[in-house]
Design an enzyme around this catalytic site. Structure first.
Site, short mmCIF file in Angstrom:
data_model
loop_
_atom_site.label_atom_id
_atom_site.label_comp_id
_atom_site.label_asym_id
_atom_site.label_seq_id
_atom_site.Cartn_x
_atom_site.Cartn_y
_atom_site.Cartn_z
N HIS A 7 1.34 -1.56 0.31
CA HIS A 7 -0.07 -0.16 0.36
C HIS A 7 1.02 1.24 -0.39
O HIS A 7 1.84 1.22 -0.17
CB HIS A 7 -0.95 0.00 1.37
CG HIS A 7 -0.43 0.07 2.40
ND1 HIS A 7 -0.63 -0.98 3.72
CD2 HIS A 7 0.27 1.03 3.71
CE1 HIS A 7 0.64 -0.56 4.72
NE2 HIS A 7 0.44 -0.10 4.45
N HIS A 79 4.02 6.89 3.48
CA HIS A 79 4.88 6.23 3.55
C HIS A 79 4.46 4.77 2.55
O HIS A 79 3.33 5.26 1.95
CB HIS A 79 4.96 5.38 4.61
CG HIS A 79 3.74 4.81 5.50
ND1 HIS A 79 2.85 4.78 6.48
CD2 HIS A 79 2.98 3.24 4.57
CE1 HIS A 79 2.01 4.53 6.85
NE2 HIS A 79 1.94 3.03 6.09
N GLU A 130 7.56 0.85 4.52
CA GLU A 130 7.49 -0.19 5.91
C GLU A 130 7.30 -1.45 4.64
O GLU A 130 7.18 -1.84 3.91
CB GLU A 130 5.51 0.09 6.26
CG GLU A 130 5.05 -0.63 6.94
CD GLU A 130 3.61 -0.64 7.18
OE1 GLU A 130 2.67 0.43 6.69
OE2 GLU A 130 2.61 -1.15 7.80
C1 LIG Z 1 -1.68 0.00 11.58
C2 LIG Z 1 -0.67 -0.18 10.41
C3 LIG Z 1 -0.38 0.95 9.02
C4 LIG Z 1 -0.25 -0.37 8.32
O1 LIG Z 1 0.14 0.04 7.39
O2 LIG Z 1 -0.14 -1.31 8.89
C5 LIG Z 1 0.60 1.95 9.79
O3 LIG Z 1 0.86 2.12 8.52
S1 LIG Z 1 0.59 2.72 11.34
C6 LIG Z 1 1.43 4.18 10.00
C7 LIG Z 1 1.73 5.29 11.05
N1 LIG Z 1 2.89 4.74 12.06
C8 LIG Z 1 4.34 5.18 11.63
O4 LIG Z 1 4.71 6.04 10.82
C9 LIG Z 1 5.18 4.36 12.79
C10 LIG Z 1 6.62 5.22 11.74
N2 LIG Z 1 6.62 6.27 12.18
C11 LIG Z 1 8.01 6.67 13.03
O5 LIG Z 1 8.85 6.61 14.04
C12 LIG Z 1 7.25 9.38 13.45
O6 LIG Z 1 6.63 8.81 11.97
C13 LIG Z 1 8.89 8.82 12.53
C14 LIG Z 1 10.42 8.93 12.84
C15 LIG Z 1 9.31 8.84 10.57
C16 LIG Z 1 8.77 10.62 12.25
O7 LIG Z 1 9.09 10.74 13.20
P1 LIG Z 1 8.20 12.47 13.64
O8 LIG Z 1 7.09 13.00 12.63
O9 LIG Z 1 8.83 12.64 14.76
O10 LIG Z 1 8.94 13.95 12.67
P2 LIG Z 1 10.85 13.70 13.13
O11 LIG Z 1 11.68 14.98 13.49
O12 LIG Z 1 11.59 12.74 13.87
O13 LIG Z 1 11.47 13.66 11.16
C17 LIG Z 1 12.81 13.28 11.31
C18 LIG Z 1 13.04 13.13 9.96
O14 LIG Z 1 12.08 12.32 9.26
C19 LIG Z 1 11.28 13.31 7.69
N3 LIG Z 1 10.31 12.32 7.87
C20 LIG Z 1 9.32 12.66 8.82
N4 LIG Z 1 7.66 11.53 8.60
C21 LIG Z 1 8.60 11.31 7.33
C22 LIG Z 1 7.78 11.05 6.27
N5 LIG Z 1 6.77 10.49 6.35
N6 LIG Z 1 8.14 10.81 5.10
C23 LIG Z 1 9.18 11.28 5.22
N7 LIG Z 1 10.64 12.09 5.83
C24 LIG Z 1 9.09 12.19 6.72
C25 LIG Z 1 10.96 14.42 9.02
O15 LIG Z 1 10.69 15.47 8.29
C26 LIG Z 1 12.46 15.05 9.68
O16 LIG Z 1 13.57 15.81 8.39
P3 LIG Z 1 14.15 16.44 8.35
O17 LIG Z 1 15.31 16.82 7.69
O18 LIG Z 1 14.83 17.03 9.75
O19 LIG Z 1 12.75 18.32 8.88
CO LIG Z 2 0.69 1.45 6.64
#
Ligand SMILES: CC[C@H](C(=O)O)C(=O)SCCNC(=O)CCNC(=O)[C@H](O)C(C)(C)COP(=O)(O)OP(=O)(O)OC[C@H]1O[C@@H](n2cnc3c(N)ncnc32)[C@H](O)[C@@H]1OP(=O)(O)O
Ligand SMILES: [Co+2]
Length: 134
Positions: A7, A79, A130
């Site tokens: 997805h 993602h 993911e």
């Molecule tokens: C039910 C489950 C379902 C499934 O399919 O089965 C799901 O998909 S659950 C989906 C939700 N869960 C998650 O997303 C878990 C993993 N994600 C994380 O741990 C956080 O979202 C993380 C660590 C990716 C980002 O955390 P946060 O939003 O607090 O931002 P940060 O400042 O720590 O980010 C660091 C850096 O990464 C960039 N960033 C953040 N999110 C994304 C993204 N989605 N895509 C691309 N880049 C991302 C953020 O801009 C920061 O970059 P920087 O250059 O430092 O600004």
């Molecule tokens: Co997902």
């Protein structure tokens, strides 16, 4: 190692409106919302002939997508989920190559009842990845 595209996820500021857009404006088959408290989101899956779109909305206080929506108030692609045959084998290979596995590194059960893991976006060209064992 990675297989089928399972997805593409879109974080949305209004789940009902986004669902309506996919169901009515785009004429897609949408499923009912699923609360996923262990992941801090409510999801709606849009079924497509060759893959799915996962609409994501924050659930609870510490949703991992809250920060993303603050930065992207209109929503955005969040993602991409690839399928793997063996998520532990995939994880260990990726860790050995220096990729960052998010969370505690242990798979959680995802929205399809399968183990999932997330890989840091900075290690994959800015895309949050993911993996789902399917
Ligand atoms: C039910 C489950 C379902 C499934 O399919 O089965 C799901 O998909 S659950 C989906 C939700 N869960 C998650 O997303 C878990 C993993 N994600 C994380 O741990 C956080 O979202 C993380 C660590 C990716 C980002 O955390 P946060 O939003 O607090 O931002 P940060 O400042 O720590 O980010 C660091 C850096 O990464 C960039 N960033 C953040 N999110 C994304 C993204 N989605 N895509 C691309 N880049 C991302 C953020 O801009 C920061 O970059 P920087 O250059 O430092 O600004
Ligand atoms: Co997902």
């Amino acid at each position: 190692m990675i297989g089928r595209l399972n997805h593409i996820a879109i974080a949305v500021p209004d789940l009902e409106a986004a669902t309506k857009t996919y169901a009515s404006t785009l004429g897609a088959k949408v499923n009912p919302p699923q609360d996923e408290p262990d992941h801090g989101v409510t999801v709606v899956f849009v079924e497509l002939p060759n893959t799915k779109v996962e609409l994501l909305y924050p659930l609870g206080e510490n949703s991992p997508i809250a920060g993303f929506l603050e930065k992207n108030p209109a929503g955005g692609i969040h993602h991409i989920c690839y399928e793997v045959d063996d998520i532990i084998e995939a994880r260990d290979k990726l860790k050995a190559e220096g990729a960052r596995v998010l969370g505690n590194g242990e798979p959680k059960i995802g929205a399809h009842g399968n183990p999932v893991l997330f890989l840091h976006p900075k290690d994959f060209n800015g895309a949050l990845v993911e993996l789902e064992q399917a």
